[in-house]
Every structure is written in C-alpha cells, then in structure tokens.
Design a protein around this motif. Sequence first.
Motif, PDB file in Angstrom:
ATOM      1  N   LEU A  88       4.015   1.455  -4.085  1.00 46.31           N
ATOM      2  CA  LEU A  88       3.572   0.093  -4.362  1.00 46.31           C
ATOM      3  C   LEU A  88       2.896  -0.005  -5.723  1.00 46.31           C
ATOM      4  CD1 LEU A  88       2.208  -0.852  -0.825  1.00 46.31           C
ATOM      5  CD2 LEU A  88       4.300  -1.685  -1.903  1.00 46.31           C
ATOM      6  N   LEU A  89       2.112   1.007  -6.070  1.00 49.08           N
ATOM      7  CA  LEU A  89       1.496   1.027  -7.403  1.00 49.08           C
ATOM      8  C   LEU A  89       2.559   1.067  -8.489  1.00 49.08           C
ATOM      9  CD1 LEU A  89      -1.520   3.463  -6.899  1.00 49.08           C
ATOM     10  CD2 LEU A  89      -1.651   1.051  -7.515  1.00 49.08           C
TER      11      LEU A  89
ATOM     12  N   ARG B  40       3.966  10.320   7.216  1.00 55.52           N
ATOM     13  CA  ARG B  40       3.050   9.189   7.162  1.00 55.52           C
ATOM     14  C   ARG B  40       3.570   7.995   7.970  1.00 55.52           C
ATOM     15  NH1 ARG B  40       1.458   8.663   0.865  1.00 55.52           N
ATOM     16  NH2 ARG B  40       3.458   9.724   0.589  1.00 55.52           N
TER      17      ARG B  40
ATOM     18  N   SER C 168       1.614   6.366  11.052  1.00 52.42           N
ATOM     19  CA  SER C 168       1.395   4.922  11.106  1.00 52.42           C
ATOM     20  C   SER C 168       1.860   4.340  12.435  1.00 52.42           C
ATOM     21  CB  SER C 168       2.121   4.234   9.946  1.00 52.42           C
ATOM     22  OG  SER C 168       1.597   4.637   8.701  1.00 52.42           O
TER      23      SER C 168
ATOM     24  N   TRP D  91       1.037   0.207   6.325  1.00 55.50           N
ATOM     25  CA  TRP D  91       2.155   0.196   5.384  1.00 55.50           C
ATOM     26  C   TRP D  91       1.667   0.484   3.961  1.00 55.50           C
ATOM     27  CZ3 TRP D  91       3.305  -3.958   1.774  1.00 55.50           C
ATOM     28  CH2 TRP D  91       4.531  -3.807   1.126  1.00 55.50           C
ATOM     29  N   VAL D  92       0.546  -0.133   3.588  1.00 54.95           N
ATOM     30  CA  VAL D  92      -0.013   0.118   2.252  1.00 54.95           C
ATOM     31  C   VAL D  92      -0.439   1.574   2.127  1.00 54.95           C
ATOM     32  CG1 VAL D  92      -1.922  -0.428   0.697  1.00 54.95           C
ATOM     33  CG2 VAL D  92      -0.713  -2.267   1.872  1.00 54.95           C
ATOM     34  N   MET D  93      -1.089   2.111   3.161  1.00 57.75           N
ATOM     35  CA  MET D  93      -1.521   3.502   3.118  1.00 57.75           C
ATOM     36  C   MET D  93      -0.327   4.461   3.076  1.00 57.75           C
ATOM     37  SD  MET D  93      -4.735   3.373   2.908  1.00 57.75           S
ATOM     38  CE  MET D  93      -5.073   5.126   3.083  1.00 57.75           C
ATOM     39  N   THR D  94       0.761   4.098   3.732  1.00 63.25           N
ATOM     40  CA  THR D  94       1.957   4.944   3.740  1.00 63.25           C
ATOM     41  C   THR D  94       2.647   4.960   2.385  1.00 63.25           C
ATOM     42  OG1 THR D  94       2.316   4.481   6.092  1.00 63.25           O
ATOM     43  CG2 THR D  94       4.201   5.313   4.846  1.00 63.25           C
ATOM     44  N   ASN D  95       2.619   3.819   1.690  1.00 60.19           N
ATOM     45  CA  ASN D  95       3.438   3.662   0.482  1.00 60.19           C
ATOM     46  C   ASN D  95       2.611   3.316  -0.748  1.00 60.19           C
ATOM     47  OD1 ASN D  95       6.244   3.558   1.945  1.00 60.19           O
ATOM     48  ND2 ASN D  95       4.976   2.067   3.019  1.00 60.19           N
ATOM     49  N   GLN D  96       1.365   3.769  -0.798  1.00 59.39           N
ATOM     50  CA  GLN D  96       0.494   3.336  -1.888  1.00 59.39           C
ATOM     51  C   GLN D  96       1.028   3.753  -3.258  1.00 59.39           C
ATOM     52  OE1 GLN D  96      -3.433   5.156  -1.540  1.00 59.39           O
ATOM     53  NE2 GLN D  96      -2.637   6.544  -0.003  1.00 59.39           N
ATOM     54  N   GLU D  97       1.596   4.954  -3.382  1.00 53.84           N
ATOM     55  CA  GLU D  97       2.131   5.373  -4.680  1.00 53.84           C
ATOM     56  C   GLU D  97       3.322   4.515  -5.093  1.00 53.84           C
ATOM     57  OE1 GLU D  97       1.894   7.437  -2.086  1.00 53.84           O
ATOM     58  OE2 GLU D  97       0.335   8.924  -2.598  1.00 53.84           O
TER      59      GLU D  97
END
Length: 210
Positions: A186-187, A112, A116, A178-184
């Motif tokens: 970050l949640l 990912r 990106s 960055w959000v799409m790469t690390n969404q889990e």
Amino acid sequence: MNTGKFFLRIILAMIPCFGLWWFSGDWWQLPAVNITDWIMAGLFPDSYHSMQIQDSVVQLVTNWGEVQGRLVPARSAGYALAFEANMRILSYSIPFYFALQAALWDWQPKLRILISLSVLYLVMTVSLVFLGAKSLMVGLGGAFSEVNRFWYASPEAIALGYQLATLMLPVLVPVFMWVMTNQEKLLELFVKNKAAVAPAQASDGESEAQ
C-alpha cells in the motif's frame, strides 16, 4: 494507482466474494458456534441451554418456558423458549477482507493472510457471544437479570458489546488487518507513486512556463 480506480476494483471484487459467502452454507461457521455454545453455557448457566445454526440463522435455546404469559423453568413448561439471530451480520467481515485482498491482487503474504483470517474468525466468535447475550437479555427480560448479576451480564455491558460486535468490528477489523497484511504494498502504490508523480508534474509545469 489512482484512488478512484482502486475503489472501483474493490466494489467489483465484492461481487464474487460476497456471492461465494452467501452460497457457501454455514459449515465453516460451525466451529465458531460450538465455541460460543461452550462460552455461553459457562457465562449464563441459569438462562442458556444450547445453540445451533442452520442456513446462517443461529437458534439459542433457553432454560425457560412460558405458561399463561409467565416465564417458568423449561421443565415446568414442558418446552423451552428459543430465540433466533442472523449470523450474517457478523460473518460478512470475512468476504469483505477477501474483496479488499482481491482488489489488491497480492496473495504472496500467505502467512499474514492466514493470521488475518484467524483474527477475523476469533472476532466473529466473540461477537457471536455478545449477539447471543443480547438475544437472551431482550427475550427473557427480568428473568435474565434476576439470575445473572455479574458485571458482564449488565444491560450496559451487553448493549455496548452488541453495538461494537454488529456495527463496528465487522467493518473496522477487516480493514485494519488488510492494511497490516499489505502495508508495504500500500505504501508503494499510494505514497511512493504519488511522491514520484509530484516532481514530474512540477517539471512539466516549469517547462510550460519557459
């Protein structure tokens, strides 16, 4: 994770990331310049001649020269007008993305991250097309408008693309990727942790009340 501490980590991560970007040279930008050169030659064949980069400064060579204050074909003038643009106003999106990833310090989603970076490079290349088109439009003035009457060469389209390319995309696209790469991740850090802390704080409050 505390939000304030995380933003401090981002700021600290920017120092080495942007330092490496500044001193890395322009070798990694050459493919983007070559692709843009091919696109510009197809879009503006009567105005554009070639493009080259040195020290992150892009030079656009036109098909026009100037004689006694009047634009004439470069062959008649004996030389060609050239305009310069700073590539760094586009390429900083990549060290910005690395700074965000370094602040999170999670390099596991390698695929990912690679996707990106590819998206960021593609956006930088498209943005360079708008940057070059704006330089031609402003530098050549009426000579550009007379020979380029397609919709994509209109002042409105070029101005809009230039604004997006220089003001919005270099900031928004790295954050989005960055959000799409690390969404889990970050949640887990910012949503689940806060949800777990809230009941604990409520329990402490009830204990103090008793």
